[in-house]
Structure formats: structure tokens, C-alpha cells
Design a protein around this motif. Structure first.
Motif, short mmCIF file in Angstrom:
data_model
loop_
_atom_site.label_atom_id
_atom_site.label_comp_id
_atom_site.label_asym_id
_atom_site.label_seq_id
_atom_site.Cartn_x
_atom_site.Cartn_y
_atom_site.Cartn_z
N GLY A 1 -6.20 24.37 -9.05
CA GLY A 1 -6.67 22.76 -9.27
C GLY A 1 -7.22 22.97 -10.76
O GLY A 1 -7.40 23.83 -11.75
N GLU A 2 -8.24 21.86 -10.62
CA GLU A 2 -9.04 21.67 -11.90
C GLU A 2 -9.64 22.86 -12.52
O GLU A 2 -10.20 23.00 -13.74
N VAL A 3 -10.59 23.51 -11.46
CA VAL A 3 -11.28 24.73 -11.94
C VAL A 3 -10.69 25.79 -12.55
O VAL A 3 -11.00 26.44 -13.52
N GLN A 4 -9.46 25.90 -11.88
CA GLN A 4 -8.61 27.07 -12.66
C GLN A 4 -8.26 26.76 -14.13
O GLN A 4 -8.09 27.57 -14.81
N ARG A 5 -7.76 25.51 -14.12
CA ARG A 5 -7.27 24.99 -15.46
C ARG A 5 -8.38 25.26 -16.43
O ARG A 5 -8.13 25.93 -17.52
N ILE A 6 -9.66 24.91 -16.10
CA ILE A 6 -10.72 25.04 -17.04
C ILE A 6 -11.00 26.63 -17.25
O ILE A 6 -11.30 26.90 -18.68
N ALA A 7 -10.92 27.32 -16.19
CA ALA A 7 -11.27 28.73 -16.43
C ALA A 7 -10.38 29.40 -17.42
O ALA A 7 -10.54 30.35 -18.06
N GLU A 8 -8.94 29.11 -17.43
CA GLU A 8 -8.05 29.53 -18.26
C GLU A 8 -8.40 29.14 -19.79
O GLU A 8 -8.20 29.91 -20.52
N ILE A 9 -8.70 28.01 -19.89
CA ILE A 9 -9.52 27.53 -21.10
C ILE A 9 -10.42 28.36 -21.74
O ILE A 9 -10.72 28.84 -22.89
N THR A 10 -11.64 28.60 -21.01
CA THR A 10 -12.79 29.08 -21.38
C THR A 10 -12.98 30.60 -21.12
O THR A 10 -13.91 31.38 -21.72
N ALA B 1 -22.10 32.92 -24.06
CA ALA B 1 -22.01 33.40 -22.41
C ALA B 1 -21.61 32.44 -21.39
O ALA B 1 -22.43 31.30 -21.39
N ASN B 2 -20.98 32.81 -20.40
CA ASN B 2 -20.64 32.26 -19.01
C ASN B 2 -20.83 30.57 -19.38
O ASN B 2 -21.36 29.96 -18.67
N PRO B 3 -19.59 29.99 -19.85
CA PRO B 3 -19.47 28.44 -19.62
C PRO B 3 -18.94 28.25 -18.45
O PRO B 3 -18.47 29.15 -17.81
N PHE B 4 -18.71 26.98 -18.19
CA PHE B 4 -18.10 26.32 -17.14
C PHE B 4 -16.59 27.26 -16.83
O PHE B 4 -15.95 27.14 -17.98
N ARG C 1 -24.12 33.43 -12.57
CA ARG C 1 -24.18 33.67 -13.86
C ARG C 1 -24.85 32.53 -14.74
O ARG C 1 -24.60 31.28 -14.66
N LEU C 2 -25.84 32.78 -15.56
CA LEU C 2 -26.18 31.76 -16.62
C LEU C 2 -25.62 31.57 -17.87
O LEU C 2 -25.03 32.54 -18.37
N THR C 3 -25.61 30.53 -18.42
CA THR C 3 -24.96 30.05 -19.76
C THR C 3 -25.78 30.19 -20.99
O THR C 3 -27.15 30.14 -20.91
N ALA C 4 -25.09 30.32 -21.96
CA ALA C 4 -25.88 30.43 -22.98
C ALA C 4 -24.92 30.01 -24.48
O ALA C 4 -23.92 30.05 -24.26
N SER C 5 -25.70 29.88 -25.52
CA SER C 5 -24.88 29.49 -26.72
C SER C 5 -25.87 29.58 -27.89
O SER C 5 -27.20 29.93 -27.76
N ALA C 6 -25.30 29.26 -29.07
CA ALA C 6 -26.30 29.42 -30.31
C ALA C 6 -27.53 28.93 -30.15
O ALA C 6 -27.58 27.70 -29.71
N VAL D 1 -25.86 21.68 -21.86
CA VAL D 1 -24.78 21.25 -21.92
C VAL D 1 -23.74 21.79 -22.77
O VAL D 1 -22.62 21.93 -22.48
N ARG D 2 -24.30 21.98 -24.18
CA ARG D 2 -23.43 22.80 -25.13
C ARG D 2 -23.10 23.98 -24.60
O ARG D 2 -21.77 24.54 -24.61
N SER D 3 -23.90 24.75 -24.02
CA SER D 3 -23.56 26.31 -23.69
C SER D 3 -22.54 26.09 -22.34
O SER D 3 -21.73 26.91 -22.32
#
Length: 398
Positions: A101-110, A193-196, A183-188, A296-298
Motif C-alpha cells: 500500500g501507501e507505506v510501501q510506495r513511500i518507502a520506495e521513494i525515500t 537519516a531515517n525519513p518516513f 529509528r529517529l529522523t534527521a536532516s541538515a 517535519v523537514r527530516s
């Protein structure tokens, strides 16, 4: 502190300056300022609460990391000697054949993949560890901690464990709870690391561990989360409802505490809780400023920012999510806890409205003078104990 002053003198001096001005100047000033009830953030608050909340707001402005777990920290095993009334386990990543479903779709993008993560059993005080296997009819709570998706830990030393410790204390039937160190997320300016959906995949894996390995009946599992963890709890249930998996039926109950369910901050008008409660909550954000933009950005990573507005896995109560009805159909019985003084109050209010419209049985406690995630704060009495007792009774009636 000596080592910091020696090897990082500017950072050390900043810490000394921040702490000394807070303790010797700001706190005494606030104590005098809030002596008249009319000058307190809420006239119904005690002087003690007024000072504590103001101090927490000030601490959120601190610019130096203070030991909180972040995405930069690698998962490590924790020995029994380092834990009290708790047990560490490893939780295997969710099998890829269960992604859909939707979670698999986004995982493939990220580019997010399942991963092994730490988990912690928290035991009723004084109880002995007898292994992970569930007893017949045994109930448990799966808890996802708050921390805006980029801070915190499931380790029982974290402040968010005060929620599950409170549930164990006030429930007669609950013997242990489980929490996953997702897993915790991070960005600049940090390495991305570890987006949705990294954290959600870890949440699904934890539920699979309870049902598939520990042998809990899904109807005996209460999926719970506070703040960002509430978002993950709702996301887990949504995933299981939208993608029927014979081996993973949805849980019997859902518990959310001050859930962060609109990461787009779509409600920020003059009559929104984001504006009205801005002076009384623990966060020092400016009125009208989107909440936790770094998080949110992360979380979005390479995704279109519109996902934060329109995707129900990010913001199920956003004004921009369509359809605006039926989003919570087939959700289990739910308990919603929120503070009347918190800026995210609208997230809980809209959640309850939408759930009830979709036929979900909802129990709620909105304490008028409580701040965000007040169940984690042992000083937040009498509201904290009052609500924990009610939730304990709710669990015992299941």
C-alpha cells in the motif's frame, strides 16, 4: 564540565552562562512576576507550575546537545545490570513481504528499508522476568515515545517511560509493557537519516514481535503513543486496517496522549489552539509559527512537502486530507488524552470528532489546565494521577 571547559571552552562557557542566568536571575524574576495570579500564564495555575512551565520553555531554547538520543546514535544492546524492572530485546525488522500500500510506495521513494531495533519490556515494580511469551489472556501495552520523531528513546530511563510506569502502577491487570526504540529522523545541518516511513516500519515490527513472537492476542494489545508517538500509534492502526494481514489483525485498543497528528499545522488561525495556547504550553515557538519544522523537514526527506498536508499517514487530521470522512472507519476503541493548555489541542479535538463520526468508540480526558504530554511530568499533579487511574481502570475493564 571541567572537560568541556578544557576541550570546548566556548561551549563550556555558554553552558555556564545559560545555567547561571537561569538559576540566579530568570527563575527568581519569574517567581516575583507570577506572585499575582493575574500575571501567571493561567490564573488557575499554582506559582510552582507557572515557574516550572516557564523554565521548560527556556530549556527548549538551549542550543547545546545535552545527552538526548538522536539519529546520530547507533542502536546498542543494554545489559540487565543497567536496567531496573526492565528487559532489553532485539526486534527484527518487519519482513518486506508484509510491506504494501501507501507505506510501501513511500518507502520506495525515500529508500527506507526494514531494520533491527532495540526494544524494552517494562515490568511491574518488583516483578521477575519470565520470558517474552504471553500468558493466556494477558494484556500488554505497545508504547511509542514522543520526541518530535528526532529525539528520545524507549529506554526506561527516558522521561516518557513515566507513562507506562504509571499505567503499571494504576492497572490491576497489566503486568508489563513494551516499547520500541524506533529509528529517529534527521536532516541538515546533520546528515540526513531515517525519513518516513522508517519509524512506522519499526512500529509495525514491534507489533509483529508482540503478536507473532511473544504470542499476544491482538485483542489484548493496547497500542499507545504520546506526541509524535501518538502519530505512530495511529499510523500503525491505519496500516493494519488498510492492509489486512491475516497474521497481524489490528489491536484491540488504541491510546494516544497529546498526539501530534497534523505535522503541516493546517490549523493556525486566531481561534486555533496553536495561537490561543501558545503562551501556556511548554514549547517556546512564536505564535503562528509552524510546529517543529526541523522534524517535519527530516521526516519528509526527498518527498514533496505536500505529503505533510495531504497524506493521512503524516497528518490524519489536516484540513487538506481527503476524503474528510471515513478515515478512521474500523479503528478500535480509543482513549484520547490531551491538555487544555497545549498548542496541539486541536489535533486531539479533531481526532475525537472524526473518530466518533466514523463510529469509533472514544473515551477522552482533556484536562483544562494541563500542558502538552503532561502524563510524563511527575510534577503535573493532581491531573497526572487522576488520568492514569482512569486509564488503568479502562484497561482493567477490557
Amino acid at each position: 564540565m571541567v572537560n568541556i571547559l578544557k576541550y570546548q571552552p566556548f561551549k563550556g562557557l555558554y553552558i555556564v552562562y545559560f545555567a547561571s542566568t537561569l538559576v540566579f536571575f530568570k527563575v527568581p524574576f519569574w517567581a516575583l512576576q507570577y506572585l499575582p495570579r493575574s500575571k501567571r500564564p493561567r490564573s488557575t495555575w499554582t506559582l510552582k507550575r507557572s515557574i516550572i512551565v516557564r523554565t521548560i520553555r527556556e530549556l527548549f531554547t538551549f542550543k547545546v546537545p545535552v545527552g538526548l538520543k538522536t539519529a546520530l546514535d547507533s542502536p546498542k544492546e543494554v545489559s540487565d545490570r543497567a536496567l531496573t524492572d526492565a528487559k532489553f530485546v532485539w526486534v527484527d525488522g518487519v519482513p518486506e513481504e508484509l510491506l504494501r500500500g501507501e507505506v510501501q510506495r513511500i518507502a520506495e521513494i525515500t529508500g527506507v528499508k526494514p531494520a533491527r531495533n532495540p526494544g524494552y519490556w517494562l515490568l511491574k515494580e518488583g516483578s521477575a522476568w519470565s520470558g517474552p511469551k504471553a500468558k493466556p489472556g494477558e494484556k500488554t501495552v505497545l508504547h511509542m515515545h514522543g520526541g518530535a520523531f528526532h529525539l528520545g528513546t524507549a529506554n526506561p530511563s527516558d522521561i516518557t517511560s513515566n507513562i507506562t510506569r504509571g499505567l503499571l502502577l494504576h492497572s490491576q491487570s497489566l503486568e508489563r509493557t513494551f516499547a520500541v526504540d524506533y529509528r529517529l529522523t534527521a536532516s541538515a545541518p546533520h546528515p540526513p537519516a531515517n525519513p518516513f516511513p522508517a519509524a512506522l516500519l519499526d512500529t509495525i515490527a514491534a507489533y509483529r514481535y508482540l503478536v507473532g513472537e511473544a504470542g499476544f492476542d491482538p485483542k489484548d494489545v493496547i497500542v499507545a503513543g504520546d506526541s509524535a508517538g501518538g502519530n505512530l500509534a495511529v499510523g500503525l492502526v491505519r496500516y493494519l486496517v488498510e492492509n489486512p494481514i491475516p497474521s497481524l489483525p489490528p489491536p484491540g485498543h488504541l491510546l494516544v496522549i497529546s498526539p501530534w497528528l497534523d505535522v503541516s499545522t493546517s490549523r493556525c488561525g486566531p481561534n486555533s489552539s496553536a495561537i490561543i495556547n501558545n503562551p501556556t504550553d511548554i514549547f517556546p515557538d512564536k505564535p503562528g509559527e509552524p510546529f517543529a519544522m526541523y522534524a517535519v523537514r527530516s521526516l519528509l526527506g526527498p518527498l514533496d512537502p505536500e505529503e505533510a498536508k495531504t497524506n493521512p499517514y503524516f497528518s490524519p487530521v489536516s484540513l487538506h486530507v481527503k476524503p474528510d470522512s471515513g478515515l478512521f472507519k474500523d479503528f478500535p476503541e480509543t482513549y484520547v488524552v490531551a491538555g487544555g493548555a497545549e498548542r496541539l489541542l486541536d489535533d486531539s479535538t479533531v481526532l475525537m470528532e472524526k473518530m466518533e463520526a466514523d463510529g469509533v468508540k472514544v473515551t477522552s480526558d482533556v484536562l483544562p489546565d494541563a500542558v502538552h504530554d503532561f502524563l510524563v511530568f511527575i510534577w503535573h499533579e493532581p491531573e497526572r494521577t487522576e488520568v492514569l487511574r482512569k486509564i488503568g481502570q479502562w484497561i482493567d475493564r477490557m
